[in-house]
Design a protein around this motif. Sequence first.
Motif, PDB file in Angstrom:
ATOM      1  N   PRO A  87       0.807  -1.226   0.000  1.00  0.00           N
ATOM      2  CA  PRO A  87       0.000   0.000   0.000  1.00  0.00           C
ATOM      3  C   PRO A  87       0.840   1.277   0.000  1.00  0.00           C
ATOM      4  O   PRO A  87       0.486   2.254  -0.673  1.00  0.00           O
ATOM      5  CB  PRO A  87      -0.817  -0.120   1.292  1.00  0.00           C
ATOM      6  N   CYS A  88       1.949   1.282   0.734  1.00  0.00           N
ATOM      7  CA  CYS A  88       2.806   2.471   0.754  1.00  0.00           C
ATOM      8  C   CYS A  88       3.441   2.717  -0.610  1.00  0.00           C
ATOM      9  O   CYS A  88       3.551   3.865  -1.059  1.00  0.00           O
ATOM     10  CB  CYS A  88       3.891   2.316   1.819  1.00  0.00           C
ATOM     11  N   MET A  89       3.854   1.645  -1.280  1.00  0.00           N
ATOM     12  CA  MET A  89       4.463   1.795  -2.606  1.00  0.00           C
ATOM     13  C   MET A  89       3.443   2.316  -3.611  1.00  0.00           C
ATOM     14  O   MET A  89       3.746   3.195  -4.424  1.00  0.00           O
ATOM     15  CB  MET A  89       5.054   0.462  -3.051  1.00  0.00           C
ATOM     16  N   LEU A  90       2.212   1.782  -3.566  1.00  0.00           N
ATOM     17  CA  LEU A  90       1.166   2.241  -4.482  1.00  0.00           C
ATOM     18  C   LEU A  90       0.787   3.688  -4.184  1.00  0.00           C
ATOM     19  O   LEU A  90       0.571   4.489  -5.105  1.00  0.00           O
ATOM     20  CB  LEU A  90      -0.061   1.334  -4.365  1.00  0.00           C
ATOM     21  N   ALA A  91       0.716   4.044  -2.900  1.00  0.00           N
ATOM     22  CA  ALA A  91       0.385   5.412  -2.522  1.00  0.00           C
ATOM     23  C   ALA A  91       1.478   6.377  -2.973  1.00  0.00           C
ATOM     24  O   ALA A  91       1.192   7.499  -3.403  1.00  0.00           O
ATOM     25  CB  ALA A  91       0.185   5.506  -1.008  1.00  0.00           C
ATOM     26  N   ALA A  92       2.736   5.939  -2.894  1.00  0.00           N
ATOM     27  CA  ALA A  92       3.838   6.782  -3.341  1.00  0.00           C
ATOM     28  C   ALA A  92       3.747   7.043  -4.842  1.00  0.00           C
ATOM     29  O   ALA A  92       4.009   8.159  -5.314  1.00  0.00           O
ATOM     30  CB  ALA A  92       5.181   6.124  -3.000  1.00  0.00           C
ATOM     31  N   GLY A  95       1.050   9.586  -5.308  1.00  0.00           N
ATOM     32  CA  GLY A  95       1.530  10.889  -4.881  1.00  0.00           C
ATOM     33  C   GLY A  95       2.402  11.550  -5.920  1.00  0.00           C
ATOM     34  O   GLY A  95       2.311  12.772  -6.142  1.00  0.00           O
ATOM     35  N   SER A  96       3.249  10.770  -6.586  1.00  0.00           N
ATOM     36  CA  SER A  96       4.107  11.342  -7.623  1.00  0.00           C
ATOM     37  C   SER A  96       3.293  11.839  -8.803  1.00  0.00           C
ATOM     38  O   SER A  96       3.630  12.849  -9.431  1.00  0.00           O
ATOM     39  CB  SER A  96       5.132  10.300  -8.089  1.00  0.00           C
ATOM     40  N   GLN A  97       2.187  11.154  -9.100  1.00  0.00           N
ATOM     41  CA  GLN A  97       1.319  11.602 -10.189  1.00  0.00           C
ATOM     42  C   GLN A  97       0.603  12.906  -9.820  1.00  0.00           C
ATOM     43  O   GLN A  97       0.471  13.816 -10.636  1.00  0.00           O
ATOM     44  CB  GLN A  97       0.283  10.514 -10.506  1.00  0.00           C
ATOM     45  N   LEU A  98       0.146  12.994  -8.577  1.00  0.00           N
ATOM     46  CA  LEU A  98      -0.532  14.209  -8.126  1.00  0.00           C
ATOM     47  C   LEU A  98       0.419  15.402  -8.104  1.00  0.00           C
ATOM     48  O   LEU A  98       0.043  16.520  -8.446  1.00  0.00           O
ATOM     49  CB  LEU A  98      -1.121  13.994  -6.729  1.00  0.00           C
ATOM     50  N   ASP A 153       5.409  10.631   0.474  1.00  0.00           N
ATOM     51  CA  ASP A 153       6.705  10.279  -0.106  1.00  0.00           C
ATOM     52  C   ASP A 153       6.692  10.468  -1.614  1.00  0.00           C
ATOM     53  O   ASP A 153       7.689  10.868  -2.216  1.00  0.00           O
ATOM     54  CB  ASP A 153       7.046   8.831   0.250  1.00  0.00           C
ATOM     55  N   GLY A 154       5.556  10.178  -2.234  1.00  0.00           N
ATOM     56  CA  GLY A 154       5.443  10.350  -3.674  1.00  0.00           C
ATOM     57  C   GLY A 154       5.555  11.793  -4.114  1.00  0.00           C
ATOM     58  O   GLY A 154       5.927  12.072  -5.250  1.00  0.00           O
ATOM     59  N   LEU A 189      12.181  -0.861   0.926  1.00  0.00           N
ATOM     60  CA  LEU A 189      11.275  -1.341  -0.107  1.00  0.00           C
ATOM     61  C   LEU A 189      10.738  -0.204  -0.971  1.00  0.00           C
ATOM     62  O   LEU A 189      10.644  -0.342  -2.198  1.00  0.00           O
ATOM     63  CB  LEU A 189      10.111  -2.099   0.541  1.00  0.00           C
ATOM     64  N   THR A 190      10.380   0.917  -0.343  1.00  0.00           N
ATOM     65  CA  THR A 190       9.794   2.009  -1.112  1.00  0.00           C
ATOM     66  C   THR A 190      10.831   2.754  -1.952  1.00  0.00           C
ATOM     67  O   THR A 190      10.474   3.411  -2.931  1.00  0.00           O
ATOM     68  CB  THR A 190       9.078   3.008  -0.181  1.00  0.00           C
ATOM     69  N   ASN A 191      12.106   2.652  -1.589  1.00  0.00           N
ATOM     70  CA  ASN A 191      13.147   3.372  -2.330  1.00  0.00           C
ATOM     71  C   ASN A 191      13.853   2.527  -3.379  1.00  0.00           C
ATOM     72  O   ASN A 191      14.575   3.064  -4.219  1.00  0.00           O
ATOM     73  CB  ASN A 191      14.196   3.929  -1.363  1.00  0.00           C
ATOM     74  N   LEU A 192      13.658   1.214  -3.334  1.00  0.00           N
ATOM     75  CA  LEU A 192      14.379   0.341  -4.264  1.00  0.00           C
ATOM     76  C   LEU A 192      14.081   0.679  -5.723  1.00  0.00           C
ATOM     77  O   LEU A 192      14.978   0.703  -6.563  1.00  0.00           O
ATOM     78  CB  LEU A 192      14.030  -1.127  -3.987  1.00  0.00           C
ATOM     79  N   GLY A 193      12.792   0.922  -6.013  1.00  0.00           N
ATOM     80  CA  GLY A 193      12.412   1.228  -7.391  1.00  0.00           C
ATOM     81  C   GLY A 193      13.079   2.480  -7.908  1.00  0.00           C
ATOM     82  O   GLY A 193      13.587   2.517  -9.026  1.00  0.00           O
ATOM     83  N   GLY A 194      13.096   3.523  -7.082  1.00  0.00           N
ATOM     84  CA  GLY A 194      13.722   4.772  -7.491  1.00  0.00           C
ATOM     85  C   GLY A 194      15.207   4.618  -7.729  1.00  0.00           C
ATOM     86  O   GLY A 194      15.756   5.130  -8.712  1.00  0.00           O
ATOM     87  N   VAL A 195      15.889   3.909  -6.840  1.00  0.00           N
ATOM     88  CA  VAL A 195      17.331   3.707  -7.001  1.00  0.00           C
ATOM     89  C   VAL A 195      17.622   2.883  -8.247  1.00  0.00           C
ATOM     90  O   VAL A 195      18.555   3.180  -9.008  1.00  0.00           O
ATOM     91  CB  VAL A 195      17.915   3.026  -5.744  1.00  0.00           C
ATOM     92  N   ALA A 196      16.812   1.844  -8.475  1.00  0.00           N
ATOM     93  CA  ALA A 196      17.009   1.011  -9.666  1.00  0.00           C
ATOM     94  C   ALA A 196      16.876   1.841 -10.940  1.00  0.00           C
ATOM     95  O   ALA A 196      17.650   1.667 -11.897  1.00  0.00           O
ATOM     96  CB  ALA A 196      16.001  -0.138  -9.665  1.00  0.00           C
ATOM     97  N   ALA A 197      15.910   2.756 -10.957  1.00  0.00           N
ATOM     98  CA  ALA A 197      15.724   3.610 -12.130  1.00  0.00           C
ATOM     99  C   ALA A 197      16.930   4.518 -12.352  1.00  0.00           C
ATOM    100  O   ALA A 197      17.382   4.713 -13.489  1.00  0.00           O
ATOM    101  CB  ALA A 197      14.450   4.438 -11.976  1.00  0.00           C
ATOM    102  N   PHE A 198      17.456   5.086 -11.275  1.00  0.00           N
ATOM    103  CA  PHE A 198      18.621   5.961 -11.385  1.00  0.00           C
ATOM    104  C   PHE A 198      19.847   5.189 -11.872  1.00  0.00           C
ATOM    105  O   PHE A 198      20.626   5.685 -12.682  1.00  0.00           O
ATOM    106  CB  PHE A 198      18.927   6.610 -10.032  1.00  0.00           C
TER     107      PHE A 198
END
Length: 259
Positions: A87-92, A95-98, A153-154, A189-198
């Motif tokens: 849920p936190c990952m989906l909410a983030a 949030g980034s879209q908003l 966070d998003g 967990l919530t930051n892994l996706g962002g780091v992987a993208a970078f």
Amino acid sequence: MDSLLPDIAWYWLVGLVLTALAAGYMDAIAGGGGLIQMPLLLLSGLPPLSVLATNKAVALTGTASATLRYMLDGQVAWRVVRVAALPCMLAAFLGSQLAMHMPGWLLELALLGCLVAALLVALLVRPGVERQSEPIASRLRIIASLAPVGLYDGFSGPGTGLFLTLVKHARLRLGLLVATATTKPLNLLTNLGGVAAFVWAGAVVWQLALPMILANMLGGWLGSRAAIRNGARLIRPVLLGMLALLCAMALGKLIHALP
């Protein structure tokens, strides 16, 4: 050193490594290590994208080190992690879209409001007895308490770790030590996706990131060890100090962003 980092003097490298050590230490205790690390990275002359990417890569490894230390001491409430992670990952993501559709000044105003509210809650809520067991809370309560922090966070709002710790303490009635420890795997967990993208985009300056990673990991290990030894009497003043610093920074940004 000059051959590795032609655009950054050796004394900047030394300063950044020491800063990464301090950031890892403070982040392991209460969160907000980026407040210490990001300004110096920006002043070093790196492009903004490289600053963001390098900071994320360094902070992730420091959080991993702190997570391991808290795990070894049995402080992590894993039920909270299992229930809240997705849920936190989906909410983030939401949030980034908003954030992409909101005026900058309105975003800064919302950020300041969140920070002031968090500071007031931190001042009013007194540390309870530290608990080693999982909290007695329904799945719905856990998600309803922590998903809004993922939304925040998003927005790329700073201090997400501070909010996660405070919400677990105030809403889920975890002791400050357990709340802090449980925040670390969630942050991972919530930051892994962002780091992987970078990393995939090649935005991380590895010549600088690698020595900072080692320092941040050491700081994370030492900071989590200090938190385990001292509990709420160390965590609470650090938490309050970091929230006050965030409020001051957010107020300055809001004044600058007003139309």
